[in-house]
Design a protein around this motif. Structure first.
Motif, PDB file in Angstrom:
ATOM      1  N   ALA A  80      -4.675  -3.706  13.518  1.00 45.77           N
ATOM      2  CA  ALA A  80      -6.244  -3.844  13.259  1.00 45.77           C
ATOM      3  C   ALA A  80      -6.644  -2.761  12.444  1.00 45.77           C
ATOM      4  N   VAL A  81      -6.107  -1.434  12.406  1.00 48.20           N
ATOM      5  CA  VAL A  81      -6.491  -0.763  11.427  1.00 48.20           C
ATOM      6  C   VAL A  81      -6.160  -0.990  10.022  1.00 48.20           C
ATOM      7  N   LEU A  82      -4.920  -1.550   9.842  1.00 47.13           N
ATOM      8  CA  LEU A  82      -4.529  -2.156   8.436  1.00 47.13           C
ATOM      9  C   LEU A  82      -5.540  -3.267   7.960  1.00 47.13           C
ATOM     10  N   ASP A  83      -5.959  -3.855   8.975  1.00 49.69           N
ATOM     11  CA  ASP A  83      -6.857  -5.164   8.594  1.00 49.69           C
ATOM     12  C   ASP A  83      -8.163  -4.681   8.037  1.00 49.69           C
ATOM     13  N   SER A  84      -8.596  -3.638   8.673  1.00 45.64           N
ATOM     14  CA  SER A  84      -9.831  -2.725   8.128  1.00 45.64           C
ATOM     15  C   SER A  84      -9.775  -2.265   6.942  1.00 45.64           C
ATOM     16  N   LEU A  85      -8.630  -2.022   6.320  1.00 46.87           N
ATOM     17  CA  LEU A  85      -8.400  -1.215   5.236  1.00 46.87           C
ATOM     18  C   LEU A  85      -8.146  -2.242   4.172  1.00 46.87           C
ATOM     19  N   PRO A 145      -1.255  -4.645 -12.520  1.00 42.45           N
ATOM     20  CA  PRO A 145      -0.540  -5.434 -11.510  1.00 42.45           C
ATOM     21  C   PRO A 145       0.018  -4.905 -10.256  1.00 42.45           C
ATOM     22  N   GLY A 146       0.336  -3.502 -10.125  1.00 47.31           N
ATOM     23  CA  GLY A 146       0.731  -2.797  -9.238  1.00 47.31           C
ATOM     24  C   GLY A 146      -0.410  -2.389  -8.098  1.00 47.31           C
ATOM     25  N   VAL A 147      -1.584  -2.069  -8.885  1.00 46.11           N
ATOM     26  CA  VAL A 147      -2.727  -1.991  -8.063  1.00 46.11           C
ATOM     27  C   VAL A 147      -3.217  -3.288  -7.427  1.00 46.11           C
ATOM     28  N   ARG A 148      -3.207  -4.349  -7.855  1.00 46.40           N
ATOM     29  CA  ARG A 148      -3.603  -5.656  -7.357  1.00 46.40           C
ATOM     30  C   ARG A 148      -2.379  -5.994  -6.327  1.00 46.40           C
ATOM     31  N   LEU A 149      -1.561  -5.384  -6.341  1.00 44.44           N
ATOM     32  CA  LEU A 149      -0.415  -5.497  -5.137  1.00 44.44           C
ATOM     33  C   LEU A 149      -0.697  -4.864  -4.002  1.00 44.44           C
ATOM     34  N   LEU A 150      -1.486  -3.683  -4.112  1.00 46.83           N
ATOM     35  CA  LEU A 150      -1.450  -3.036  -2.825  1.00 46.83           C
ATOM     36  C   LEU A 150      -2.416  -3.538  -1.798  1.00 46.83           C
ATOM     37  N   PRO A 151      -3.475  -4.183  -1.775  1.00 48.35           N
ATOM     38  CA  PRO A 151      -4.249  -4.662  -0.623  1.00 48.35           C
ATOM     39  C   PRO A 151      -3.348  -5.781  -0.260  1.00 48.35           C
ATOM     40  N   ASN A 152      -2.575  -6.595  -0.793  1.00 50.56           N
ATOM     41  CA  ASN A 152      -1.904  -7.826  -0.220  1.00 50.56           C
ATOM     42  C   ASN A 152      -0.676  -7.032   0.502  1.00 50.56           C
ATOM     43  N   ALA A 153       0.086  -5.882   0.012  1.00 48.66           N
ATOM     44  CA  ALA A 153       1.043  -5.118   0.771  1.00 48.66           C
ATOM     45  C   ALA A 153       0.584  -4.844   2.016  1.00 48.66           C
ATOM     46  N   ILE A 154      -0.888  -4.289   2.153  1.00 48.62           N
ATOM     47  CA  ILE A 154      -1.323  -3.672   3.313  1.00 48.62           C
ATOM     48  C   ILE A 154      -1.447  -4.808   4.294  1.00 48.62           C
ATOM     49  N   GLY A 188      -9.272  -5.120   3.176  1.00 47.44           N
ATOM     50  CA  GLY A 188     -10.430  -5.772   2.232  1.00 47.44           C
ATOM     51  C   GLY A 188     -11.227  -4.554   1.445  1.00 47.44           C
ATOM     52  N   ARG A 189     -11.313  -3.603   2.333  1.00 47.87           N
ATOM     53  CA  ARG A 189     -12.006  -2.368   1.570  1.00 47.87           C
ATOM     54  C   ARG A 189     -11.382  -1.880   0.351  1.00 47.87           C
ATOM     55  N   ILE A 190     -10.054  -1.779   0.523  1.00 48.03           N
ATOM     56  CA  ILE A 190      -9.375  -1.379  -0.831  1.00 48.03           C
ATOM     57  C   ILE A 190      -9.287  -2.267  -2.094  1.00 48.03           C
ATOM     58  N   ALA A 191      -9.196  -3.494  -1.669  1.00 46.49           N
ATOM     59  CA  ALA A 191      -9.501  -4.540  -2.562  1.00 46.49           C
ATOM     60  C   ALA A 191     -10.772  -4.535  -3.280  1.00 46.49           C
ATOM     61  N   ARG A 192     -11.895  -4.186  -2.412  1.00 44.99           N
ATOM     62  CA  ARG A 192     -13.139  -4.271  -3.126  1.00 44.99           C
ATOM     63  C   ARG A 192     -13.229  -3.024  -4.088  1.00 44.99           C
ATOM     64  N   LEU A 193     -12.678  -2.088  -3.501  1.00 44.66           N
ATOM     65  CA  LEU A 193     -12.803  -0.569  -4.080  1.00 44.66           C
ATOM     66  C   LEU A 193     -11.975  -0.436  -5.433  1.00 44.66           C
ATOM     67  N   LEU A 194     -10.882  -1.189  -5.376  1.00 42.73           N
ATOM     68  CA  LEU A 194     -10.174  -1.407  -6.744  1.00 42.73           C
ATOM     69  C   LEU A 194     -10.421  -2.710  -7.635  1.00 42.73           C
TER      70      LEU A 194
END
Length: 321
Positions: A47-52, A7-16, A54-60
């Motif tokens: 803008a930088v965080l927005d580009s990260l 659950p902590g990993v799933r929370l990371l993209p939403n936190a960004i 989605g990529r982190i969510a797909r990577l994880l």
């Protein structure tokens, strides 16, 4: 092998995504304090965080429907509402024209994001994944701030006039909701030979951003505007050449070169050295045996040993008296 996501990993993209939202809203607070450099920087961080995210969510493997909806809402506020308010605070007017232009920009940003979400479920040809439909939200939010960036760096000029700023804002709004194709950096692949030069370029870009942040940002936005005609041309070329959809970039260049050769009707020379000497074959039915510097000989039995008329040129053969 099944990947287990905590659950902590799933929370990371939403936190960004939430951090990007906070950065976009903070730009309004910086603008109210007339600290426009930090206001622009906050939208750049968003803008930088927005580009990260989605990529982190797909990577994880932590993508979710809630994350997609949260990302759209964050983009609407960070790149639609916040830039519009920053521009309005910078050029406050009593006639209400500035507020109308700010509303138009925010509404167009929301419409652009709504269309983006609906196009995710539409089946598209393979080449369409390389392009966005219209200018994406982060680029649009920063493009709207380009007059403010130029004013902070170079002072007041024609780019800081109030009518031009509002015309620029409305024009950027039209780019957001347009169907003009723009390149998507998500699908750009660099060959192995270009990795080292690209890393050097990243280092130079970082140095330019540290030393001259506003100039580097303005140059990047201008380059982005210049790339739009190239993106349109590439989109239409791919649409008309299905054989180039699923091939590497090198093969696409080969297809483009081969078709340009056919368009020019270029042919290989039929004789060795003909292209170098500019020779031509004799026309059928003619007796010419010299072709522009290339000596040819008639077949056997065709007047090869023809005697010249010595009397016509006033000379005598040896032995005549």
């Amino acid at each position: 092998m099944v990947r287990v996501v905590t659950p902590g990993v799933r929370l990371l993209p939403n936190a960004i995504t939430v951090l990007a939202l906070c950065a976009g809203l903070s730009s309004v607070q910086f603008a109210l304090n007339h600290n426009y450099v930090l206001a622009i920087g906050a939208i750049g961080v968003a803008a930088v965080l927005d580009s990260l995210d989605g990529r982190i969510a797909r990577l994880l493997d932590a993508t979710s429907k809630m994350g997609a909806e949260l990302d759209s809402l964050s983009d609407a506020i960070s790149f639609g509402v916040a830039p519009a308010l920053v521009l309005y605070i910078w050029h406050t007017d009593t006639q209400g024209i500035g507020w109308i232009c700010a509303l138009v920009f925010a509404v167009c940003m929301v419409l652009r994001l709504a269309r983006f979400n609906t196009l995710l479920e539409v089946e598209k040809p393979p080449y369409a994944n390389e392009f966005f439909v219209g200018v994406p939200a982060p680029a649009g939010g920063l493009l709207a701030l380009l007059p403010l960036i130029l004013t902070l760096e170079f002072g007041d000029g024609w780019w800081a006039s109030r009518p031009l700023v509002w015309i620029w804002t409305v024009g950027t709004s039209m780019l957001l909701i347009s169907r003009i194709p723009t390149l998507s950096l998500k699908t750009v692949r660099a060959p192995a030979k270009a990795i080292a030069p690209l890393l050097v370029g990243v280092g130079l870009l970082a140095a330019a951003i540290i030393q001259y942040p506003l100039i580097a940002l303005a140059a990047a936005l201008l380059i982005y505007l210049v790339h739009i005609p190239y993106a349109v041309r590439r989109y239409h070329w791919l649409a008309n050449h299905p054989e180039a959809w699923n091939v590497p970039l090198r093969e696409r260049r080969a297809i483009r070169r081969s078709r340009s050769t056919r368009r020019l009707r270029l042919r290989r020379p039929t004789l060795a050295g003909a292209g170098r000497l500019g020779a031509r074959l004799p026309r059928p039915g003619t007796n010419s045996h010299v072709v522009r510097g290339v000596r040819t000989f008639p077949p056997d039995g065709q007047d090869r040993n023809r005697r010249r008329s010595w009397r016509r040129i006033g000379l005598r053969q040896r032995g005549e008296h």
